[in-house]
Design a protein around this motif. Structure first.
Motif, PDB file in Angstrom:
ATOM      1  N   ARG A 280      18.566  58.545  18.217  1.00 29.23           N
ATOM      2  CA  ARG A 280      18.121  58.133  16.885  1.00 29.23           C
ATOM      3  C   ARG A 280      18.173  56.626  16.719  1.00 29.23           C
ATOM      4  O   ARG A 280      17.293  56.023  16.099  1.00 29.23           O
ATOM      5  N   ALA A 281      19.224  56.007  17.275  1.00 31.03           N
ATOM      6  CA  ALA A 281      19.370  54.562  17.128  1.00 31.03           C
ATOM      7  C   ALA A 281      18.241  53.811  17.822  1.00 31.03           C
ATOM      8  O   ALA A 281      17.633  52.896  17.250  1.00 31.03           O
ATOM      9  N   TYR A 282      17.944  54.191  19.057  1.00 33.92           N
ATOM     10  CA  TYR A 282      16.873  53.512  19.788  1.00 33.92           C
ATOM     11  C   TYR A 282      15.510  53.809  19.162  1.00 33.92           C
ATOM     12  O   TYR A 282      14.622  52.950  19.147  1.00 33.92           O
ATOM     13  N   ALA A 283      15.333  55.026  18.643  1.00 30.36           N
ATOM     14  CA  ALA A 283      14.075  55.340  17.968  1.00 30.36           C
ATOM     15  C   ALA A 283      13.934  54.529  16.686  1.00 30.36           C
ATOM     16  O   ALA A 283      12.844  54.069  16.344  1.00 30.36           O
ATOM     17  N   ALA A 284      15.051  54.334  15.955  1.00 31.32           N
ATOM     18  CA  ALA A 284      15.010  53.530  14.737  1.00 31.32           C
ATOM     19  C   ALA A 284      14.664  52.077  15.054  1.00 31.32           C
ATOM     20  O   ALA A 284      13.860  51.448  14.350  1.00 31.32           O
ATOM     21  N   LEU A 285      15.258  51.544  16.113  1.00 35.15           N
ATOM     22  CA  LEU A 285      14.939  50.178  16.522  1.00 35.15           C
ATOM     23  C   LEU A 285      13.478  50.063  16.924  1.00 35.15           C
ATOM     24  O   LEU A 285      12.766  49.152  16.499  1.00 35.15           O
ATOM     25  N   SER A 286      13.013  51.022  17.748  1.00 32.95           N
ATOM     26  CA  SER A 286      11.623  51.001  18.187  1.00 32.95           C
ATOM     27  C   SER A 286      10.666  51.153  17.012  1.00 32.95           C
ATOM     28  O   SER A 286       9.645  50.461  16.930  1.00 32.95           O
ATOM     29  N   GLY A 287      10.993  52.059  16.071  1.00 33.44           N
ATOM     30  CA  GLY A 287      10.132  52.254  14.911  1.00 33.44           C
ATOM     31  C   GLY A 287      10.038  51.008  14.063  1.00 33.44           C
ATOM     32  O   GLY A 287       8.952  50.649  13.574  1.00 33.44           O
ATOM     33  N   SER A 288      11.156  50.305  13.880  1.00 31.09           N
ATOM     34  CA  SER A 288      11.144  49.067  13.101  1.00 31.09           C
ATOM     35  C   SER A 288      10.309  47.997  13.788  1.00 31.09           C
ATOM     36  O   SER A 288       9.524  47.289  13.150  1.00 31.09           O
ATOM     37  N   VAL A 289      10.478  47.893  15.089  1.00 32.13           N
ATOM     38  CA  VAL A 289       9.718  46.894  15.854  1.00 32.13           C
ATOM     39  C   VAL A 289       8.226  47.195  15.808  1.00 32.13           C
ATOM     40  O   VAL A 289       7.397  46.313  15.571  1.00 32.13           O
ATOM     41  N   GLN A 290       7.878  48.456  16.027  1.00 29.79           N
ATOM     42  CA  GLN A 290       6.462  48.806  16.038  1.00 29.79           C
ATOM     43  C   GLN A 290       5.842  48.710  14.643  1.00 29.79           C
ATOM     44  O   GLN A 290       4.671  48.346  14.501  1.00 29.79           O
ATOM     45  N   GLY A 291       6.628  49.052  13.605  1.00 32.27           N
ATOM     46  CA  GLY A 291       6.123  48.894  12.246  1.00 32.27           C
ATOM     47  C   GLY A 291       5.822  47.436  11.935  1.00 32.27           C
ATOM     48  O   GLY A 291       4.798  47.112  11.319  1.00 32.27           O
ATOM     49  N   ALA A 292       6.721  46.549  12.373  1.00 29.65           N
ATOM     50  CA  ALA A 292       6.478  45.121  12.189  1.00 29.65           C
ATOM     51  C   ALA A 292       5.267  44.670  13.004  1.00 29.65           C
ATOM     52  O   ALA A 292       4.484  43.807  12.558  1.00 29.65           O
ATOM     53  N   SER A 293       5.092  45.247  14.189  1.00 28.38           N
ATOM     54  CA  SER A 293       3.926  44.908  15.007  1.00 28.38           C
ATOM     55  C   SER A 293       2.626  45.286  14.301  1.00 28.38           C
ATOM     56  O   SER A 293       1.629  44.560  14.386  1.00 28.38           O
ATOM     57  N   MET A 294       2.646  46.419  13.607  1.00 31.16           N
ATOM     58  CA  MET A 294       1.456  46.832  12.861  1.00 31.16           C
ATOM     59  C   MET A 294       1.062  45.779  11.824  1.00 31.16           C
ATOM     60  O   MET A 294      -0.121  45.482  11.639  1.00 31.16           O
ATOM     61  N   VAL A 295       2.065  45.232  11.141  1.00 30.15           N
ATOM     62  CA  VAL A 295       1.784  44.179  10.162  1.00 30.15           C
ATOM     63  C   VAL A 295       1.127  42.989  10.853  1.00 30.15           C
ATOM     64  O   VAL A 295       0.134  42.435  10.369  1.00 30.15           O
ATOM     65  N   GLY A 296       1.687  42.608  12.012  1.00 28.23           N
ATOM     66  CA  GLY A 296       1.110  41.489  12.751  1.00 28.23           C
ATOM     67  C   GLY A 296      -0.301  41.766  13.237  1.00 28.23           C
ATOM     68  O   GLY A 296      -1.174  40.904  13.157  1.00 28.23           O
ATOM     69  N   PHE A 297      -0.550  42.980  13.748  1.00 26.69           N
ATOM     70  CA  PHE A 297      -1.889  43.331  14.217  1.00 26.69           C
ATOM     71  C   PHE A 297      -2.911  43.245  13.080  1.00 26.69           C
ATOM     72  O   PHE A 297      -4.006  42.709  13.247  1.00 26.69           O
ATOM     73  N   LEU A 298      -2.525  43.802  11.930  1.00 26.99           N
ATOM     74  CA  LEU A 298      -3.432  43.804  10.787  1.00 26.99           C
ATOM     75  C   LEU A 298      -3.712  42.384  10.307  1.00 26.99           C
ATOM     76  O   LEU A 298      -4.867  42.018  10.053  1.00 26.99           O
ATOM     77  N   LEU A 299      -2.660  41.573  10.211  1.00 29.96           N
ATOM     78  CA  LEU A 299      -2.848  40.184   9.789  1.00 29.96           C
ATOM     79  C   LEU A 299      -3.708  39.419  10.782  1.00 29.96           C
ATOM     80  O   LEU A 299      -4.560  38.610  10.393  1.00 29.96           O
ATOM     81  N   GLY A 300      -3.492  39.673  12.080  1.00 29.85           N
ATOM     82  CA  GLY A 300      -4.287  38.983  13.094  1.00 29.85           C
ATOM     83  C   GLY A 300      -5.765  39.276  12.964  1.00 29.85           C
ATOM     84  O   GLY A 300      -6.605  38.376  13.026  1.00 29.85           O
ATOM     85  N   GLY A 301      -6.102  40.556  12.781  1.00 35.19           N
ATOM     86  CA  GLY A 301      -7.508  40.918  12.627  1.00 35.19           C
ATOM     87  C   GLY A 301      -8.133  40.328  11.388  1.00 35.19           C
ATOM     88  O   GLY A 301      -9.278  39.842  11.412  1.00 35.19           O
ATOM     89  N   LEU A 302      -7.388  40.324  10.274  1.00 31.16           N
ATOM     90  CA  LEU A 302      -7.928  39.777   9.023  1.00 31.16           C
ATOM     91  C   LEU A 302      -8.041  38.260   9.069  1.00 31.16           C
ATOM     92  O   LEU A 302      -9.063  37.688   8.648  1.00 31.16           O
TER      93      LEU A 302
END
Length: 437
Positions: free
Chosen positions: A345-367
């Motif tokens: 659960r801990a590693y999944a939580a870390l990965s989920g937080s990192v990937q969620g933040a990556s989504m923000v970056g991907f979206l901002l990059g495209g826009l």
């Protein structure tokens, strides 16, 4: 926290290392091939960010479920089933033509990754003793880095010569390494029969009430990495346009430049593994983590000033060194402070937080690519990352002071014979008591 009770089982560590390296190479090979195919076909930033979002959303959305799966289901079963499913999906992806089908298959591929990531990450601490964790983490970072280094470089060559299909077929074959690892690794976690440790003993999995929010140091670490990645994540979308169009480079040079950052991760993992072993104080480990992330952001800022793609290589190499060290530090910190039965659960939580933040970056990059040039956006990413580091320093400092105050109280109580005895620790407690949030 619980690590291996007997000698470290390095044969299992090497199997995990080989599986991670092979599958990571396939992941980066496919991602780079699809990105280059889109860019060469005239697609814009939104199309590239859309592809990256498809590869990221499942990692975030499924993190709560896959973390529990990693803790409760036999790790061998998960690796074998997920590996076979990913190989089949990637095989279908190699022959998919419609963009909607490609995006759907990429999302399914990411769903499999959401399962295998926490399984492999949680297995490693159960294979080694506490003092061997930095070295084991560095080995896994090395495998991932070599795979990430080879993947973009191979994609640059293969796409230019054969198109995107061959890289995707090779990626399908790479997932079979996960199947082989699942069958050969002797250390196992999860399952109704309990957990098999590196010593070969079987025990019923304990009931654990661990929560990330109860540990201010881990909250600070996760918030920092998520904030930095959200700030600089646009670089993943922008870099292909910066290197290929602004700097006028070939697909081969694109692979070389992106590979320089991953090569730096390899170097940084080993440079800082020994330091991580010596930093027994978790607060100092977290401070070092912030410093390394700051170095990464500074290198991104400097890269905006280069006139040619070749000069990006040494700058991104240094950025990767900081990235590799930070990866070792956060893995060691998480392994030290989380109960063994909750590490999935801990590693999944870390990965989920990192990937969620990556989504923000991907979206901002495209826009942002629709309204600003790539060079300006690279500089903006570096500045934004440094600002995030500056903003998190005060709360991190407070969290470290609060933990040390609690540790001081506990030491005073243990040496004072008149003090009331402390409550006995349980397997669900954190290694170092910290105030609740």
């Amino acid at each position: 926290m619980s690590f291996a009770s007997g000698p470290s089982r390095w044969s299992d560590v090497w199997l995990v290392t080989a599986a991670r390296g092979t599958s990571t190479c396939g992941d980066f090979l496919a991602a780079s091939a699809l990105t280059l195919a889109l860019q060469s076909a005239g697609a814009g930033g939104l199309a590239v960010s859309g592809l990256m979002l498809a590869a990221t959303v499942p990692l975030v959305a499924l993190a709560p479920l896959t973390g529990r799966l990693a803790d409760r289901v036999d790790s061998r079963l998960l690796l074998v089933v997920a590996g076979l499913a990913q190989a089949a999906i990637c095989l279908a992806l190699a022959y998919a033509g419609h963009p909607v089908l490609v995006i759907a298959l990429v999302a399914l591929l990411a769903a499999g990754l959401a399962v295998t990531q926490p399984v492999l990450s949680a297995l490693v601490p159960a294979m080694v003793r506490t003092e061997d964790m930095p070295r084991a983490s560095a080995l896994n970072q090395t495998a991932g880095t070599l795979g990430a280094l080879a993947g973009p470089a191979l994609a640059g060559v293969l796409v230019g010569e054969f198109g995107a299909r061959l890289p995707l077929l090779l990626d399908a074959g790479s997932y079979l390494a996960l199947v082989a690892a699942g069958l050969l690794i002797r250390t196992r976690r999860g399952g109704s029969r309990g957990r098999v440790t590196t010593a070969g003993t079987v025990g019923a999995p304990p009931t654990v009430t661990w929560r990330l929010r109860r540990d201010p140091l881990l909250v600070a670490m996760v918030a920092t990495i998520a904030g930095v990645i959200a700030a600089v994540g646009a670089i993943n979308v922008v870099e292909v346009f910066f290197i290929r169009e602004t700097l006028g480079s070939s697909t081969t040079m694109y692979g070389l430049v992106t590979g320089s950052w991953t090569l730096g991760i390899l170097v940084g993992a080993w440079l800082f593994a020994r330091l991580a072993r010596r930093l027994t104080d978790d607060g100092r480990l977290l401070v070092g983590y912030l410093a390394l992330l700051g170095g990464c952001c500074l290198m991104i800022l400097l890269s905006a000033a280069v006139p040619t793609a070749l000069l990006l290589v040494p700058v991104w190499l240094l950025g990767g060194v900081g990235n590799g060290g930070a990866n070792v530090f956060d893995n060691v910190l998480l392994a030290r402070r989380v109960p063994e039965a909750a590490r999935g659960r801990a590693y999944a939580a870390l990965s989920g937080s990192v990937q969620g933040a990556s989504m923000v970056g991907f979206l901002l990059g495209g826009l942002l690519l629709e309204v600003a040039g790539p060079r300006f956006l690279v500089a903006a990413c570096g500045v934004a990352g440094l600002l995030v580091i500056a903003l998190v320093v005060p709360p991190v400092t407070r969290a470290i002071r609060a933990e040390r105050a609690v540790e001081g109280d506990d030491r005073a109580r243990s040496t004072d014979p008149s003090a009331a005895p402390a409550e006995p620790a349980t397997g669900a407690e954190l290694a170092t008591p910290v105030p609740s949030r």
